[in-house]
Every structure is written in structure tokens, then in C-alpha cells.
Motif scaffolding. Structure first.
Motif, PDB file in Angstrom:
ATOM      1  N   VAL A   1       6.796 -17.258   0.922  1.00 29.05           N
ATOM      2  CA  VAL A   1       5.337 -17.289   0.847  1.00 29.05           C
ATOM      3  C   VAL A   1       4.683 -16.000   1.362  1.00 29.05           C
ATOM      4  CG1 VAL A   1       3.300 -18.432   1.823  1.00 29.05           C
ATOM      5  CG2 VAL A   1       5.083 -19.768   0.731  1.00 29.05           C
ATOM      6  N   PRO A   2       5.158 -15.390   2.451  1.00 24.89           N
ATOM      7  CA  PRO A   2       4.514 -14.143   2.885  1.00 24.89           C
ATOM      8  C   PRO A   2       4.526 -13.037   1.836  1.00 24.89           C
ATOM      9  CG  PRO A   2       5.830 -14.990   4.668  1.00 24.89           C
ATOM     10  CD  PRO A   2       6.122 -15.834   3.459  1.00 24.89           C
ATOM     11  N   LEU A   3       5.458 -13.076   0.907  1.00 23.13           N
ATOM     12  CA  LEU A   3       5.434 -12.088  -0.178  1.00 23.13           C
ATOM     13  C   LEU A   3       4.130 -12.183  -0.965  1.00 23.13           C
ATOM     14  CD1 LEU A   3       9.046 -12.126  -1.644  1.00 23.13           C
ATOM     15  CD2 LEU A   3       7.866 -10.241  -0.542  1.00 23.13           C
ATOM     16  N   CYS A   4       3.730 -13.407  -1.265  1.00 24.69           N
ATOM     17  CA  CYS A   4       2.511 -13.607  -2.050  1.00 24.69           C
ATOM     18  C   CYS A   4       1.253 -13.428  -1.213  1.00 24.69           C
ATOM     19  CB  CYS A   4       2.503 -14.988  -2.670  1.00 24.69           C
ATOM     20  SG  CYS A   4       3.871 -15.278  -3.790  1.00 24.69           S
ATOM     21  N   LEU A   5       1.295 -13.850   0.029  1.00 22.83           N
ATOM     22  CA  LEU A   5       0.079 -13.885   0.839  1.00 22.83           C
ATOM     23  C   LEU A   5      -0.131 -12.665   1.727  1.00 22.83           C
ATOM     24  CD1 LEU A   5       0.052 -17.627   1.883  1.00 22.83           C
ATOM     25  CD2 LEU A   5      -1.257 -16.514   0.094  1.00 22.83           C
ATOM     26  N   VAL A   6       0.887 -11.847   1.929  1.00 17.65           N
ATOM     27  CA  VAL A   6       0.721 -10.683   2.792  1.00 17.65           C
ATOM     28  C   VAL A   6       1.132  -9.394   2.078  1.00 17.65           C
ATOM     29  CG1 VAL A   6       1.440  -9.594   4.944  1.00 17.65           C
ATOM     30  CG2 VAL A   6       1.015 -12.028   4.901  1.00 17.65           C
ATOM     31  N   VAL A   7       2.326  -9.352   1.549  1.00 20.59           N
ATOM     32  CA  VAL A   7       2.846  -8.112   0.979  1.00 20.59           C
ATOM     33  C   VAL A   7       2.085  -7.718  -0.285  1.00 20.59           C
ATOM     34  CG1 VAL A   7       4.888  -7.007   0.012  1.00 20.59           C
ATOM     35  CG2 VAL A   7       5.102  -8.443   2.023  1.00 20.59           C
ATOM     36  N   PHE A   8       1.892  -8.644  -1.218  1.00 20.19           N
ATOM     37  CA  PHE A   8       1.192  -8.304  -2.455  1.00 20.19           C
ATOM     38  C   PHE A   8      -0.249  -7.848  -2.210  1.00 20.19           C
ATOM     39  CE2 PHE A   8       4.234 -11.242  -4.927  1.00 20.19           C
ATOM     40  CZ  PHE A   8       5.148 -10.212  -5.064  1.00 20.19           C
ATOM     41  N   PRO A   9      -1.034  -8.533  -1.345  1.00 20.77           N
ATOM     42  CA  PRO A   9      -2.377  -8.011  -1.059  1.00 20.77           C
ATOM     43  C   PRO A   9      -2.364  -6.631  -0.402  1.00 20.77           C
ATOM     44  CG  PRO A   9      -2.284 -10.297  -0.443  1.00 20.77           C
ATOM     45  CD  PRO A   9      -0.888  -9.888  -0.784  1.00 20.77           C
ATOM     46  N   LEU A  10      -1.386  -6.379   0.452  1.00 20.20           N
ATOM     47  CA  LEU A  10      -1.315  -5.052   1.060  1.00 20.20           C
ATOM     48  C   LEU A  10      -1.010  -3.978   0.017  1.00 20.20           C
ATOM     49  CD1 LEU A  10       0.526  -5.776   4.421  1.00 20.20           C
ATOM     50  CD2 LEU A  10      -1.870  -5.183   4.072  1.00 20.20           C
ATOM     51  N   ILE A  11      -0.106  -4.291  -0.894  1.00 22.40           N
ATOM     52  CA  ILE A  11       0.200  -3.344  -1.979  1.00 22.40           C
ATOM     53  C   ILE A  11      -1.033  -3.162  -2.860  1.00 22.40           C
ATOM     54  CG2 ILE A  11       1.574  -3.023  -4.077  1.00 22.40           C
ATOM     55  CD1 ILE A  11       3.891  -4.398  -2.573  1.00 22.40           C
ATOM     56  N   PHE A  12      -1.735  -4.244  -3.151  1.00 22.78           N
ATOM     57  CA  PHE A  12      -2.944  -4.171  -3.958  1.00 22.78           C
ATOM     58  C   PHE A  12      -4.009  -3.326  -3.262  1.00 22.78           C
ATOM     59  CE2 PHE A  12      -7.046  -5.916  -5.358  1.00 22.78           C
ATOM     60  CZ  PHE A  12      -6.944  -5.637  -6.709  1.00 22.78           C
ATOM     61  N   SER A  13      -4.165  -3.488  -1.951  1.00 19.61           N
ATOM     62  CA  SER A  13      -5.126  -2.676  -1.198  1.00 19.61           C
ATOM     63  C   SER A  13      -4.755  -1.206  -1.242  1.00 19.61           C
ATOM     64  CB  SER A  13      -5.195  -3.133   0.259  1.00 19.61           C
ATOM     65  OG  SER A  13      -5.733  -4.400   0.352  1.00 19.61           O
ATOM     66  N   LEU A  14      -3.489  -0.927  -1.110  1.00 19.65           N
ATOM     67  CA  LEU A  14      -3.037   0.462  -1.164  1.00 19.65           C
ATOM     68  C   LEU A  14      -3.321   1.076  -2.536  1.00 19.65           C
ATOM     69  CD1 LEU A  14      -1.527   2.788   0.233  1.00 19.65           C
ATOM     70  CD2 LEU A  14       0.579   1.841  -0.693  1.00 19.65           C
ATOM     71  N   ILE A  15      -3.055   0.315  -3.583  1.00 15.80           N
ATOM     72  CA  ILE A  15      -3.345   0.800  -4.932  1.00 15.80           C
ATOM     73  C   ILE A  15      -4.848   0.988  -5.119  1.00 15.80           C
ATOM     74  CG2 ILE A  15      -3.281   0.154  -7.384  1.00 15.80           C
ATOM     75  CD1 ILE A  15      -0.564  -1.180  -6.786  1.00 15.80           C
ATOM     76  N   ALA A  16      -5.665   0.082  -4.564  1.00 22.02           N
ATOM     77  CA  ALA A  16      -7.120   0.203  -4.672  1.00 22.02           C
ATOM     78  C   ALA A  16      -7.616   1.455  -3.957  1.00 22.02           C
ATOM     79  CB  ALA A  16      -7.793  -1.044  -4.104  1.00 22.02           C
ATOM     80  N   VAL A  17      -7.030   1.773  -2.823  1.00 20.16           N
ATOM     81  CA  VAL A  17      -7.426   2.980  -2.097  1.00 20.16           C
ATOM     82  C   VAL A  17      -6.998   4.225  -2.865  1.00 20.16           C
ATOM     83  CG1 VAL A  17      -6.977   4.331  -0.011  1.00 20.16           C
ATOM     84  CG2 VAL A  17      -7.476   1.896   0.168  1.00 20.16           C
ATOM     85  N   ILE A  18      -5.782   4.220  -3.384  1.00 22.11           N
ATOM     86  CA  ILE A  18      -5.275   5.390  -4.111  1.00 22.11           C
ATOM     87  C   ILE A  18      -6.078   5.633  -5.392  1.00 22.11           C
ATOM     88  CG2 ILE A  18      -3.295   6.271  -5.428  1.00 22.11           C
ATOM     89  CD1 ILE A  18      -1.501   4.951  -3.299  1.00 22.11           C
ATOM     90  N   THR A  19      -6.428   4.570  -6.103  1.00 21.49           N
ATOM     91  CA  THR A  19      -7.170   4.720  -7.359  1.00 21.49           C
ATOM     92  C   THR A  19      -8.678   4.769  -7.145  1.00 21.49           C
ATOM     93  OG1 THR A  19      -7.168   2.340  -7.727  1.00 21.49           O
ATOM     94  CG2 THR A  19      -5.383   3.630  -8.736  1.00 21.49           C
TER      95      THR A  19
ATOM     96  N   GLY B   1     -16.359  -1.096  -4.306  1.00 21.73           N
ATOM     97  CA  GLY B   1     -16.831  -2.465  -4.169  1.00 21.73           C
ATOM     98  C   GLY B   1     -16.014  -3.265  -3.172  1.00 21.73           C
ATOM     99  N   PRO B   2     -16.631  -4.324  -2.663  1.00 17.81           N
ATOM    100  CA  PRO B   2     -15.955  -5.126  -1.632  1.00 17.81           C
ATOM    101  C   PRO B   2     -14.989  -6.176  -2.175  1.00 17.81           C
ATOM    102  CG  PRO B   2     -18.159  -5.945  -1.981  1.00 17.81           C
ATOM    103  CD  PRO B   2     -18.012  -4.714  -2.852  1.00 17.81           C
ATOM    104  N   LEU B   3     -15.045  -6.469  -3.467  1.00 16.58           N
ATOM    105  CA  LEU B   3     -14.251  -7.573  -4.008  1.00 16.58           C
ATOM    106  C   LEU B   3     -12.739  -7.406  -3.815  1.00 16.58           C
ATOM    107  CD1 LEU B   3     -14.313 -10.288  -5.420  1.00 16.58           C
ATOM    108  CD2 LEU B   3     -14.162  -9.065  -7.594  1.00 16.58           C
ATOM    109  N   PRO B   4     -12.132  -6.280  -4.150  1.00 18.79           N
ATOM    110  CA  PRO B   4     -10.673  -6.193  -3.969  1.00 18.79           C
ATOM    111  C   PRO B   4     -10.243  -6.393  -2.521  1.00 18.79           C
ATOM    112  CG  PRO B   4     -11.459  -4.334  -5.264  1.00 18.79           C
ATOM    113  CD  PRO B   4     -12.659  -5.069  -4.768  1.00 18.79           C
ATOM    114  N   TYR B   5     -11.009  -5.825  -1.611  1.00 18.68           N
ATOM    115  CA  TYR B   5     -10.637  -5.942  -0.201  1.00 18.68           C
ATOM    116  C   TYR B   5     -10.934  -7.334   0.348  1.00 18.68           C
ATOM    117  CZ  TYR B   5     -10.506  -1.006  -1.039  1.00 18.68           C
ATOM    118  OH  TYR B   5     -10.220   0.216  -1.575  1.00 18.68           O
ATOM    119  N   SER B   6     -12.003  -7.966  -0.132  1.00 17.79           N
ATOM    120  CA  SER B   6     -12.317  -9.330   0.298  1.00 17.79           C
ATOM    121  C   SER B   6     -11.237 -10.301  -0.149  1.00 17.79           C
ATOM    122  CB  SER B   6     -13.668  -9.770  -0.276  1.00 17.79           C
ATOM    123  OG  SER B   6     -14.687  -8.954   0.201  1.00 17.79           O
ATOM    124  N   LEU B   7     -10.745 -10.120  -1.357  1.00 18.43           N
ATOM    125  CA  LEU B   7      -9.655 -10.975  -1.830  1.00 18.43           C
ATOM    126  C   LEU B   7      -8.397 -10.774  -0.996  1.00 18.43           C
ATOM    127  CD1 LEU B   7     -10.080 -10.718  -5.700  1.00 18.43           C
ATOM    128  CD2 LEU B   7     -10.570 -12.675  -4.227  1.00 18.43           C
TER     129      LEU B   7
END
Length: 96
Positions: free
Chosen positions: A36-54, A58-64
């Protein structure tokens, strides 16, 4: 590690059938709680990193991401209640 645990539980002659089933269900819960931590912690962290790099605005990606990470703790309790038959039965008794 879990494969070894299941093999040892099958070979254990001193454990009762009930205790063997309980240990197997607890091992299943631990496996699910480890995934479960893969879905609830690791994937959002990777998504946040991609959002910062790209440079996504807006607040939506980080709020999710915050929502998923904050859901980590209650999810473990829900997994334990839903996967373990003994706890699930007791929970149903309490709710009724």
C-alpha cells in the motif's frame, strides 16, 4: 521472507489449525500493508517531483499528493479490518 513464512507455517506441527490460519492471515495483511505505501506515498512523491520538474502550476497536483500521503495511516487500519477474518467479524458485531 513471506514465502519462507508460509512454508514454515505449513510444516509447523506444534501449531493448531486455528493458529496456523491466524498466522497466515496476519502474514497476508503484512504483505498488503507493505504494498500500500507504494500507492499512497511513493507514487505521489514521484508525481510531485515530476510536477516540479515540468513546472506544473496550480495547487491541485500538490493537494492530491497531500491527500494520498495523509490517507496512508487510516488505510493500514482499514486493511487490517477488512483482510483479517477475526477482526472483520468483531467489527461487524460492534457496528451492528
Amino acid at each position: 521472507f513471506s514465502i519462507h513464512t508460509f512454508a514454515m507455517l505449513r510444516q509447523a506441527s506444534t501449531l493448531s489449525d486455528t493458529m496456523r490460519k491466524f498466522n497466515s492471515s496476519m502474514t497476508n495483511v503484512l504483505i498488503i500493508q507493505a504494498i500500500v505505501p507504494l500507492c499512497l506515498v511513493v507514487f505521489p512523491l514521484i508525481f510531485s517531483l515530476i510536477a516540479v520538474i515540468t513546472n506544473v502550476g496550480g495547487p491541485l497536483p500538490y493537494s492530491l499528493c497531500y491527500l494520498f500521503i495523509s490517507a496512508h495511516s487510516p488505510t493500514h487500519s482499514m486493511i487490517l479490518l477488512t483482510v483479517t477474518p477475526m477482526y472483520r467479524k468483531k467489527f461487524v458485531e460492534i457496528v451492528k
